[in-house]
Design a protein around this motif. Structure first.
Motif, PDB file in Angstrom:
ATOM      1  N   VAL A  22       0.836  -1.212   0.000  1.00  0.00           N
ATOM      2  CA  VAL A  22       0.000   0.000   0.000  1.00  0.00           C
ATOM      3  C   VAL A  22       0.869   1.259   0.000  1.00  0.00           C
ATOM      4  O   VAL A  22       0.448   2.307  -0.477  1.00  0.00           O
ATOM      5  CB  VAL A  22      -1.030   0.048   1.159  1.00  0.00           C
ATOM      6  N   GLU A  25       2.223   3.287  -3.472  1.00  0.00           N
ATOM      7  CA  GLU A  25       1.455   4.361  -4.116  1.00  0.00           C
ATOM      8  C   GLU A  25       2.091   5.741  -3.913  1.00  0.00           C
ATOM      9  O   GLU A  25       2.049   6.586  -4.803  1.00  0.00           O
ATOM     10  CB  GLU A  25       0.027   4.361  -3.525  1.00  0.00           C
ATOM     11  N   PHE A  26       2.675   5.977  -2.740  1.00  0.00           N
ATOM     12  CA  PHE A  26       3.157   7.323  -2.408  1.00  0.00           C
ATOM     13  C   PHE A  26       4.679   7.411  -2.329  1.00  0.00           C
ATOM     14  O   PHE A  26       5.219   8.442  -1.903  1.00  0.00           O
ATOM     15  CB  PHE A  26       2.551   7.783  -1.071  1.00  0.00           C
ATOM     16  N   ASN A  36      -5.677  11.931   1.020  1.00  0.00           N
ATOM     17  CA  ASN A  36      -5.285  11.036  -0.075  1.00  0.00           C
ATOM     18  C   ASN A  36      -4.958   9.638   0.440  1.00  0.00           C
ATOM     19  O   ASN A  36      -5.254   8.630  -0.213  1.00  0.00           O
ATOM     20  CB  ASN A  36      -4.073  11.592  -0.811  1.00  0.00           C
ATOM     21  N   GLN A  39      -8.227   7.910   1.267  1.00  0.00           N
ATOM     22  CA  GLN A  39      -8.908   7.563   0.022  1.00  0.00           C
ATOM     23  C   GLN A  39      -8.290   6.287  -0.573  1.00  0.00           C
ATOM     24  O   GLN A  39      -8.997   5.376  -0.987  1.00  0.00           O
ATOM     25  CB  GLN A  39      -8.745   8.724  -0.955  1.00  0.00           C
ATOM     26  N   HIS A  40      -6.977   6.243  -0.579  1.00  0.00           N
ATOM     27  CA  HIS A  40      -6.255   5.077  -1.097  1.00  0.00           C
ATOM     28  C   HIS A  40      -6.622   3.824  -0.290  1.00  0.00           C
ATOM     29  O   HIS A  40      -6.935   2.774  -0.854  1.00  0.00           O
ATOM     30  CB  HIS A  40      -4.753   5.351  -1.027  1.00  0.00           C
ATOM     31  N   SER A  43     -10.198   2.647  -0.820  1.00  0.00           N
ATOM     32  CA  SER A  43     -10.416   2.014  -2.123  1.00  0.00           C
ATOM     33  C   SER A  43     -10.137   0.512  -2.063  1.00  0.00           C
ATOM     34  O   SER A  43     -10.610  -0.260  -2.893  1.00  0.00           O
ATOM     35  CB  SER A  43      -9.566   2.681  -3.199  1.00  0.00           C
ATOM     36  N   LEU A  54      -2.117  -4.966  -5.581  1.00  0.00           N
ATOM     37  CA  LEU A  54      -1.021  -4.025  -5.400  1.00  0.00           C
ATOM     38  C   LEU A  54       0.250  -4.857  -5.319  1.00  0.00           C
ATOM     39  O   LEU A  54       0.390  -5.710  -4.445  1.00  0.00           O
ATOM     40  CB  LEU A  54      -1.207  -3.228  -4.109  1.00  0.00           C
TER      41      LEU A  54
END
Ligand code: R7I
Ligand code: MG
Ligand code: MG
Length: 349
Positions: A22, A25-26, A36, A39-40, A43, A54
């Motif tokens: 996870v 993503e960032f 954000n 939200q991630h 989801s 992922l």
């Protein structure tokens, strides 16, 4: 569960994978608004996205090699572990490895190599890497050896296969110690937890090579101890801003700028926080908070995940998160084998 329960082993190994997946993503983002992050993470609960995967990165790829080597050899075997790192890299080179470590992994695949520690020593003009690559994959050492002296010894040697600078391998020792203590239930008493880590690192960093590296790199005399004192200061503040955490502890790719940060994430998230959903338990808070720091998010969330997972256990990880992450279910299966190895050794085998 109680100290060193199966749930804690599963939690540690699975949450490390989830943090890596996870966090990808960032990775490298300078600023990550909590909105954000949430939200991630939300989801992942989405039914329609139930099958979206992922991918894990180098953090998990190398941790899997560590697990397989420890299980197959029933202990630490540097030749076997080095071979697995090299083989894994050549099979999947696109997992986001650090730009320096690639050279080491290529050299480790040479059949003529006689000293498996030599390629790591050649890095960065002979000083060795201080990246967090040794620390990101170290959790399985804490899950294989019940004795703290063995955890320290083998965490260090395992890291030295790629990271020969003390600021690299001592970050791995610190992360392994944090997982080791958490597995024993030590996070029930957070003040004692941080004090124990500082005491252990005082000894580890008193080593001649460590003192020398710290001096050459113009760090504090005992750099990890200094950072852990900052962790203790920050964990005792009622309010701490993300900016302060980043400026005091860092969120970068160096072990010194990420291992103490991961430990702080776990300690800070032991309590509910107003900027995190009330529905979140401690493990979810820890992962979310790690991502919101930005920087090396996959690795900080992976390391914080391992420590937090060893504390809260497997039940604390949302099923939907596990389902979305490549290798998470696999980690859950192998956790039981590490549990058996650990408890076999503690019977004096
Ligand atoms: O430490 P390493 O395996 O990288 C791990 C990171 C994690 O965030 C992973 O998720 C992945 O993204 O990479 O790889 P190294 O190449 O040994 O170290 C990482 C980086 O740290 C290097 O590419 C350098 O930029 C920096 N670095 C150094 N720079 C100057 N001098 C590490 N050691 C040195 C050094 O001695
Ligand atoms: Mg990575
Ligand atoms: Mg990373």
């Amino acid at each position: 569960g109680g100290p060193a329960s199966l749930s804690r082993f599963r939690g540690a190994l699975v949450a490390a994978v989830v943090g890596d997946c996870v966090g990808g993503e960032f990775e490298g983002a300078e600023e990550v608004p909590m909105e954000n992050v949430l939200q991630h993470l939300n989801s992942l609960d989405d039914e329609t996205k139930g099958n979206s995967i992922l991918d894990y990165s180098d953090d998990t790829a190398m941790a899997r090699c560590v697990v397989q080597s420890l299980l197959t050899r029933t202990g630490f075997d540097e030749q076997d572990m080095a071979r697995r790192f090299a083989k894994e890299y050549s099979a999947s080179p696109g997992r986001g490895y650090g730009s320096g470590v690639i050279q080491v992994l290529k050299k480790l695949s040479s059949p003529q190599l006689s000293d498996v520690y030599q390629p790591a020593r050649d890095q960065f003009n002979g000083r060795g890497s201080f990246g967090n690559g040794g620390a990101m994959r170290v959790a399985p050492f804490a899950l294989a050896f019940p004795d703290i002296a063995n955890v320290k010894r083998f965490a260090r040697l395992g890291a030295m296969l790629t990271h020969s600078c003390s600021l690299g391998y001592n970050g791995a020792v610190l992360q392994a110690l944090a997982v080791h203590l958490s597995l024993q239930g030590a996070l029930d008493l957070p003040q004692e937890f941080i004090s124990k880590l500082i005491n252990e690192m005082e000894e580890v960093e008193g080593d001649k090579a460590a003192l020398n590296d710290a001096r050459i790199l113009k760090e504090a005399e005992k750099p990890f101890c200094e950072r852990l004192r900052k962790v203790r200061y920050l964990m005792n503040q009622s309010k701490v801003s993300i900016e302060e955490v980043i400026s005091e502890l860092g969120n970068g790719i160096a072990a010194l700028h990420s291992v103490p940060t991961a430990i702080f994430c776990v300690l800070h998230c032991l309590q509910p926080r107003e900027y995190l959903p009330e529905s979140y338990g401690g493990l979810e808070r820890t992962i979310a908070y790690s991502l919101a720091l930005g920087g090396d998010t996959d690795t900080i969330a992976c390391m914080a995940g391992a420590i937090a997972g060893a504390h809260y256990g497997i039940e604390a990880i949302p099923q939907s998160w596990i389902k979305c992450c490549e290798g998470a279910q696999d980690a859950d299966m192998t956790a039981e084998r590490l549990y058996m190895l650990y408890h076999q050794s503690s019977k004096g085998g």
